[in-house]
Structure formats: C-alpha cells, structure tokens
Design a protein around this motif. Sequence first.
Motif, PDB file in Angstrom:
ATOM      1  N   GLY A 244       0.823  -1.221   0.000  1.00 14.16           N
ATOM      2  CA  GLY A 244       0.000   0.000   0.000  1.00 14.16           C
ATOM      3  C   GLY A 244       0.846   1.254   0.000  1.00 14.16           C
ATOM      4  O   GLY A 244       0.343   2.349  -0.236  1.00 14.16           O
ATOM      5  N   ASN A 250       5.760   0.894  -9.909  1.00 10.74           N
ATOM      6  CA  ASN A 250       4.377   1.151 -10.343  1.00 10.74           C
ATOM      7  C   ASN A 250       4.276   2.533 -10.992  1.00 10.74           C
ATOM      8  O   ASN A 250       3.655   2.695 -12.044  1.00 10.74           O
ATOM      9  CB  ASN A 250       3.418   1.123  -9.146  1.00 10.74           C
ATOM     10  N   ARG A 254       3.202   3.377 -14.771  1.00 10.58           N
ATOM     11  CA  ARG A 254       2.059   4.261 -15.063  1.00 10.58           C
ATOM     12  C   ARG A 254       2.497   5.413 -15.973  1.00 10.58           C
ATOM     13  O   ARG A 254       1.797   5.745 -16.942  1.00 10.58           O
ATOM     14  CB  ARG A 254       1.491   4.849 -13.764  1.00 10.58           C
ATOM     15  N   ASP A 321      -0.445   9.554  -9.984  1.00 13.40           N
ATOM     16  CA  ASP A 321      -1.405   8.439  -9.987  1.00 13.40           C
ATOM     17  C   ASP A 321      -1.068   7.435  -8.887  1.00 13.40           C
ATOM     18  O   ASP A 321      -1.953   6.936  -8.177  1.00 13.40           O
ATOM     19  CB  ASP A 321      -1.369   7.692 -11.339  1.00 13.40           C
ATOM     20  N   GLU A 322       0.219   7.129  -8.772  1.00 13.29           N
ATOM     21  CA  GLU A 322       0.642   6.133  -7.784  1.00 13.29           C
ATOM     22  C   GLU A 322       0.408   6.660  -6.362  1.00 13.29           C
ATOM     23  O   GLU A 322      -0.062   5.917  -5.493  1.00 13.29           O
ATOM     24  CB  GLU A 322       2.122   5.776  -8.013  1.00 13.29           C
ATOM     25  N   ASP A 324      -1.801   8.871  -5.497  1.00 15.53           N
ATOM     26  CA  ASP A 324      -3.251   8.933  -5.268  1.00 15.53           C
ATOM     27  C   ASP A 324      -3.812   7.580  -4.844  1.00 15.53           C
ATOM     28  O   ASP A 324      -4.761   7.501  -4.074  1.00 15.53           O
ATOM     29  CB  ASP A 324      -3.977   9.402  -6.544  1.00 15.53           C
ATOM     30  N   SER A 325      -3.217   6.518  -5.382  1.00 15.27           N
ATOM     31  CA  SER A 325      -3.776   5.202  -5.068  1.00 15.27           C
ATOM     32  C   SER A 325      -3.075   4.529  -3.890  1.00 15.27           C
ATOM     33  O   SER A 325      -3.455   3.431  -3.482  1.00 15.27           O
ATOM     34  CB  SER A 325      -3.726   4.303  -6.304  1.00 15.27           C
ATOM     35  N   ALA A 326      -2.061   5.180  -3.344  1.00 16.39           N
ATOM     36  CA  ALA A 326      -1.337   4.576  -2.210  1.00 16.39           C
ATOM     37  C   ALA A 326      -2.184   4.639  -0.947  1.00 16.39           C
ATOM     38  O   ALA A 326      -2.790   5.653  -0.643  1.00 16.39           O
ATOM     39  CB  ALA A 326      -0.012   5.309  -1.992  1.00 16.39           C
ATOM     40  N   ARG A 327      -2.231   3.532  -0.203  1.00 15.19           N
ATOM     41  CA  ARG A 327      -3.020   3.494   1.037  1.00 15.19           C
ATOM     42  C   ARG A 327      -2.192   3.933   2.237  1.00 15.19           C
ATOM     43  O   ARG A 327      -2.705   4.356   3.235  1.00 15.19           O
ATOM     44  CB  ARG A 327      -3.481   2.062   1.306  1.00 15.19           C
TER      45      ARG A 327
END
Length: 436
Positions: A244, A250, A254, A321-322, A324-327
Amino acid sequence: MKRKTPCNATVKRALVCVILLAMPVRSASAPHALRRTQGAPLPDNARVRAALDWFARNISWINGQQVRLTEIPAPPFQEGQRAAAIKELLAETGLPVQIDKIGNVIGELRGANEKEIVMVAAHLDTVFPAGTEVKVRHEGGRMIAPGISDNGTGVAALLAIARAALSAQLRPQRTILFVADVGEEGEGNLRGMRALVETYHAKLKAVLVLDGSGTDHVTTKALASRRLEALITGPGGHSWSDFGMPNPINALVRGSVRFINTKIPVTPRTTFNIGQIEGGTSVNSVPHEARLKVDVRSETEDELTRLESTLRECIAAGVRDEMDSARDRSKGGLEWKVELLGSRPGGELAPDSPLLAALRAADDYLGNQSRIERSSTDANIPLSMGIDAIAIGAGGNGGGAHSLQEWYEAAGRETGLKRALLTILGISGIAEEKSR
Ligand SMILES: [Zn+2]
C-alpha cells in the motif's frame, strides 16, 4: 555512426542501385568545384594525380592498418591506446601531431593560408565494451570483427589520405587537420568533436567526417537526438507488511504507459525508444528506486523539446497516480527527476555549400553516384553551429555495424579514398607552386 539504413543486405543495395539509376543525383554546380588550383581542375594537377595514384599501390598497407587498429580496443572513454598508435602512424608521414586534452589525435598539414582550416575527421571509438573479442577474422575477401567498418574504415582512410598527400608533397591553400577523435559513440556524446569545434571555431571552414564504409551516400543533414533518464525513488519496504506504500516501479510503469501513448508526428519524422528500464532489489520488496532511459530523435529540435517535456509530464503524472492510489503514506512519498544524459543537436548543410559542390565534383570525376542522407554523426556539431560539414563512408563495403558480426570488404576502396581526398582538396585548395 548511426545509419538509418545499414548497407548490409545485398538485396537492399541492389534496390538502392535501381532507385539511383532511375533517379540520378547530379549537382549543377559540380564541374567548377574541382577547379581550385591555378584555374585547372584538381585531377589535372600532377601532385594531386600522384596522391590519387598512391592509393591503388598501397591497398595492402591500408588494409593492414585497418586490421591492426581494429585489434586495439577502443571502448567509449578508453580510446587512449588506439589514439597513441594513430599518433605514431601520422607522425611517420612527417606531419606535426599532437593529442589534445580530451584525447583527440590531430595532425596538421600547414596550408599557404594558416588562418583558414579544413578538417578531415574519423572517430576512434567503438560501441563495444572492454573485454570484447576484437581479433579480425578473414573469410574470403571479408574481414570480420567488431568495429572493423565503424570506424576501422574511417580511421584507415584518414591515415591513407594523409600519407597520400604527404608522399605527393601536396601543399594545400588552407591548412588541413587530420583528426582521429574520441567520443562519437553512445554516451561519448560527441565530446571529441565538440572540443575540436570549440578550439578551431574561428578558423574552421569545413569538416569532412569519415564514418564507416561505402560511397553511396553523403550525410548533409544532422539528425537531432536526446537521451533522457527518468528516476523515481521512494521509501521502499516489505511486499507484505508494507503493502500500500507508493511503489516507484508502479509509478514508472504508469508514467511509461502514458508516454508511449503520446501522438508522434509522421512529418517531421520523430521517434522515441524506451531502451532500458531497471529498478528494485527483489521480488518480495517494495522497490526504493526505478529508472528508465529513453532515446528521442527528430528532424526538428522543436519536436525533441516537445517530447522531452511530454516525458516529464508523463513521469510526473505517473507519480501522481501512484501517490493517489497509495493506502499508506506514513513512510513518505515518491520523488522523481528526468535528466538529460546526452544531446546531439541537429542542423543542415546549405544545398549550395561549396563543400557539397566539392563532393559532387569528386563523385562526377569518379563516376560515382550518391544520395543525400540524414544521420547522426560527428558532423552534427559543426552543422548545428553553422559550419559546413558532411559525413561520408570511406569506401569499400561494410555491414553489421555495432554487432559482433560486423564485416568489411575492401574491394574497390580506392573510389572512397579518392572521393574523400578530392573533396577535402576541393575545399582546401592547392597552394600555387611558386610559393613552395
Ligand atoms: Zn561511426
């Protein structure tokens, strides 16, 4: 040399011949360009004829030097040993020779007018790393070894032309510099030619680059290119426990997908290539680093600039993008940069250039036909600065450039040697005998 169309296929060459026969390329201004000595055409001068005749008598010497020099490794940034051998060979002719700070070998044939210089240059370096087997094999009329043609042919021709000129006691009007230069290939980034043009800029009237084999082309257009490296870094971690957190690979993927979807114009012809991609340490680690190398080329600088900024935008967007999607951002985010590894500026020779007229006149005299090419060579540097320059092959036939199977056939190489000599003399001129 980076030829777009390596002449290693007989079929291709036959096709080119057919096309050339159908569309002969001739220059209207050619017949006058060899009239550089006392009003008479160059080949009518007895000393020029003696120099031209020297080649046929000394072909085995020339072939022998090509083999010997090819067998001295010259990887990028390690050209010193080959340079020393060439210095010695040029000095044997009686020329004053020096090696400059960057490693270029420079022999000077003083002209009646020392304030003006023409340069004939062949690059010393090969693309092959240290440790590559460079022993020359002979198969039939073929010599086979990495670097045998690119640029064994050019370097051997440089020596042969200097010897021919000296043995015929030619005295040029403008000073001729015979140069074996470093740093043409790969990340050498044309550093040898850059230094030469910087040193001689004020006096330099023309540059003739000898690169590879053949007599079928003349490069008058410099292909502009840039090499870029994108680097993305992050905290890194464990594939399970740190899942995460932002992952540089990644993000790079992307960004790369965005980049390769970029629209590229057909005209001006523009290309890009993701040539290397690397990163990470193991399959079960979140990597702390990822990088890629991209080569972009175009007929115009504007397109290169556009593609370079597109790459930056895409990498930035990939990182965004990466993120934004990282938890899990507790251990930090990603950082990125795009760096320019190398740049070859573009440029074009004016169609009415005296240098091109001299080449065309030599072609006419020899019954040779050649086509105009755009390519990436040492000539990029002078052309980009408005100094007349062309690159030509130095005769014979070669193929497989930049591969371990690279080959050269010397049959007919005199044409290439004469073509180069007549072109350089066409632009240097011959000093009047009385001033000798
Ligand atoms: Zn080359």
